[in-house]
Design a protein around this motif. Sequence first.
Motif, PDB file in Angstrom:
ATOM      1  N   SER A 159       1.029  -1.295  -0.374  1.00 32.68           N
ATOM      2  CA  SER A 159       0.046  -0.231   0.087  1.00 32.68           C
ATOM      3  C   SER A 159       1.267   0.930  -0.338  1.00 32.68           C
ATOM      4  O   SER A 159       2.472   1.220   0.733  1.00 32.68           O
ATOM      5  N   VAL A 160       0.143   2.217  -0.876  1.00 29.91           N
ATOM      6  CA  VAL A 160       1.097   3.718   0.025  1.00 29.91           C
ATOM      7  C   VAL A 160      -0.128   4.342   0.050  1.00 29.91           C
ATOM      8  O   VAL A 160      -1.139   4.634  -0.447  1.00 29.91           O
ATOM      9  N   ILE A 161      -0.113   5.061   1.055  1.00 28.46           N
ATOM     10  CA  ILE A 161      -1.361   6.114   1.934  1.00 28.46           C
ATOM     11  C   ILE A 161      -0.407   7.012   1.966  1.00 28.46           C
ATOM     12  O   ILE A 161       0.179   7.976   2.251  1.00 28.46           O
ATOM     13  N   TYR A 162      -1.134   8.002   1.252  1.00 28.20           N
ATOM     14  CA  TYR A 162      -1.423   9.420   1.277  1.00 28.20           C
ATOM     15  C   TYR A 162      -1.810  10.163   2.844  1.00 28.20           C
ATOM     16  O   TYR A 162      -3.306  10.139   3.292  1.00 28.20           O
ATOM     17  N   ILE A 163      -1.538  10.615   3.644  1.00 23.31           N
ATOM     18  CA  ILE A 163      -1.790  10.642   4.425  1.00 23.31           C
ATOM     19  C   ILE A 163      -2.055  12.356   5.419  1.00 23.31           C
ATOM     20  O   ILE A 163      -1.451  13.612   4.670  1.00 23.31           O
ATOM     21  N   ILE A 209       8.197   6.008   5.245  1.00 24.65           N
ATOM     22  CA  ILE A 209       7.672   7.474   5.591  1.00 24.65           C
ATOM     23  C   ILE A 209       8.401   8.295   4.249  1.00 24.65           C
ATOM     24  O   ILE A 209       9.698   8.128   4.033  1.00 24.65           O
ATOM     25  N   LEU A 210       7.972   8.761   3.688  1.00 23.39           N
ATOM     26  CA  LEU A 210       8.515   9.985   2.711  1.00 23.39           C
ATOM     27  C   LEU A 210       7.286  10.751   2.721  1.00 23.39           C
ATOM     28  O   LEU A 210       5.853  11.260   2.172  1.00 23.39           O
ATOM     29  N   GLU A 211       8.295  12.256   2.171  1.00 23.67           N
ATOM     30  CA  GLU A 211       7.089  13.570   1.881  1.00 23.67           C
ATOM     31  C   GLU A 211       6.998  13.396   0.726  1.00 23.67           C
ATOM     32  O   GLU A 211       6.971  12.321  -0.499  1.00 23.67           O
ATOM     33  N   ALA A 212       4.860  13.411   0.271  1.00 18.94           N
ATOM     34  CA  ALA A 212       4.268  13.539  -0.635  1.00 18.94           C
ATOM     35  C   ALA A 212       4.469  13.842  -2.006  1.00 18.94           C
ATOM     36  O   ALA A 212       5.215  14.982  -1.930  1.00 18.94           O
ATOM     37  N   ASP A 213       4.261  13.275  -3.434  1.00 14.12           N
ATOM     38  CA  ASP A 213       4.398  13.705  -4.320  1.00 14.12           C
ATOM     39  C   ASP A 213       3.492  13.787  -5.412  1.00 14.12           C
ATOM     40  O   ASP A 213       2.483  12.499  -5.333  1.00 14.12           O
ATOM     41  N   SER A 214       3.160  14.900  -5.561  1.00 11.68           N
ATOM     42  CA  SER A 214       2.025  14.667  -5.940  1.00 11.68           C
ATOM     43  C   SER A 214       1.576  13.849  -7.265  1.00 11.68           C
ATOM     44  O   SER A 214       0.767  13.600  -7.870  1.00 11.68           O
ATOM     45  N   SER A 215       3.411  13.854  -8.295  1.00 15.05           N
ATOM     46  CA  SER A 215       2.548  12.624  -9.433  1.00 15.05           C
ATOM     47  C   SER A 215       2.703  11.615  -9.367  1.00 15.05           C
ATOM     48  O   SER A 215       2.233  11.314 -10.533  1.00 15.05           O
ATOM     49  N   TRP A 259       3.439   2.049  -5.545  1.00 15.79           N
ATOM     50  CA  TRP A 259       4.226   1.138  -4.829  1.00 15.79           C
ATOM     51  C   TRP A 259       5.688   1.756  -5.139  1.00 15.79           C
ATOM     52  O   TRP A 259       6.206   2.095  -3.961  1.00 15.79           O
ATOM     53  N   ARG A 260       6.077   1.006  -6.408  1.00 11.93           N
ATOM     54  CA  ARG A 260       7.739   1.224  -6.709  1.00 11.93           C
ATOM     55  C   ARG A 260       8.142   1.738  -6.806  1.00 11.93           C
ATOM     56  O   ARG A 260       8.774   2.505  -6.366  1.00 11.93           O
ATOM     57  N   ARG A 261       7.500   3.475  -7.623  1.00 12.69           N
ATOM     58  CA  ARG A 261       7.666   4.893  -7.644  1.00 12.69           C
ATOM     59  C   ARG A 261       8.025   5.419  -6.452  1.00 12.69           C
ATOM     60  O   ARG A 261       8.978   6.287  -6.863  1.00 12.69           O
ATOM     61  N   ALA A 262       7.122   5.676  -5.667  1.00 16.70           N
ATOM     62  CA  ALA A 262       7.505   6.354  -4.379  1.00 16.70           C
ATOM     63  C   ALA A 262       8.416   5.512  -3.628  1.00 16.70           C
ATOM     64  O   ALA A 262       9.594   6.316  -3.287  1.00 16.70           O
ATOM     65  N   ILE A 263       8.730   3.860  -3.388  1.00 10.99           N
ATOM     66  CA  ILE A 263      10.270   3.733  -3.346  1.00 10.99           C
ATOM     67  C   ILE A 263      11.601   4.284  -4.061  1.00 10.99           C
ATOM     68  O   ILE A 263      12.008   4.590  -3.336  1.00 10.99           O
ATOM     69  N   GLU A 264      11.399   4.174  -4.803  1.00 11.69           N
ATOM     70  CA  GLU A 264      12.173   4.720  -5.721  1.00 11.69           C
ATOM     71  C   GLU A 264      12.660   5.798  -5.749  1.00 11.69           C
ATOM     72  O   GLU A 264      13.215   6.745  -6.045  1.00 11.69           O
ATOM     73  N   ILE A 265      11.741   7.241  -5.203  1.00 11.34           N
ATOM     74  CA  ILE A 265      12.205   8.314  -5.453  1.00 11.34           C
ATOM     75  C   ILE A 265      13.295   8.900  -3.586  1.00 11.34           C
ATOM     76  O   ILE A 265      13.608   8.853  -3.604  1.00 11.34           O
TER      77      ILE A 265
END
Length: 187
Positions: free
Chosen positions: A22-26, A149-155, A166-172
């Motif tokens: 999961s990727v969850i936007y807080i 945890i990482l800062e959200a990225d609207s892209s 999920w993969r993209r968020a980790i790659e950031i």
Amino acid sequence: MDLKNHFLVAMPSMNDPVFTRSVIYICEHDSDGTMGLRINQPVQISLKGMLDQIKLDNPSPIIFPQTLSQPVLNGGPVSDDRGFVLHYPKDNYSSSIEVTEELSVTTSKDILATLGTEDQPYKYLVALGYSGWDAGQLEQELSENTWLILEADSSVIFDTPIPDRWRRAIEILGISPVNISSEVGHA
């Protein structure tokens, strides 16, 4: 640490089937708890299908029907009969929370009537339900290395295909998902 406007990204070792990958936007994080929207798990209905079931009166003509073909997302296991629209701010809807200057969450039906019309927000997603944690619960899970945890990225939210979020968020973070250990440890 204020986690508002951050992503929680499930570690590969997470064994909770509800939150696997999961990727969850807080949207909210304070002393009372945490509320977020899962942005990468579609349900089996399109936005158009959901809107047809609700039978809203659209005062404006549908001029962007392609935007209504996007899937509705499963925002989480809490209140899965409630809808949440995560969007770029545009108008003052009846029930909106400004998360940042760039993103708002709206739960009122007035925003639904704008979707597909010239009045719709520039970019948006619709989720049913939300992910929630009581006070201290998320912090406990973080101490157990359950989430990145990482800062959200609207892209990631609006421009990355749902299966790749999920993969993209980790790659950031500069990490390849295949290099994340499933072993938990603390230095």
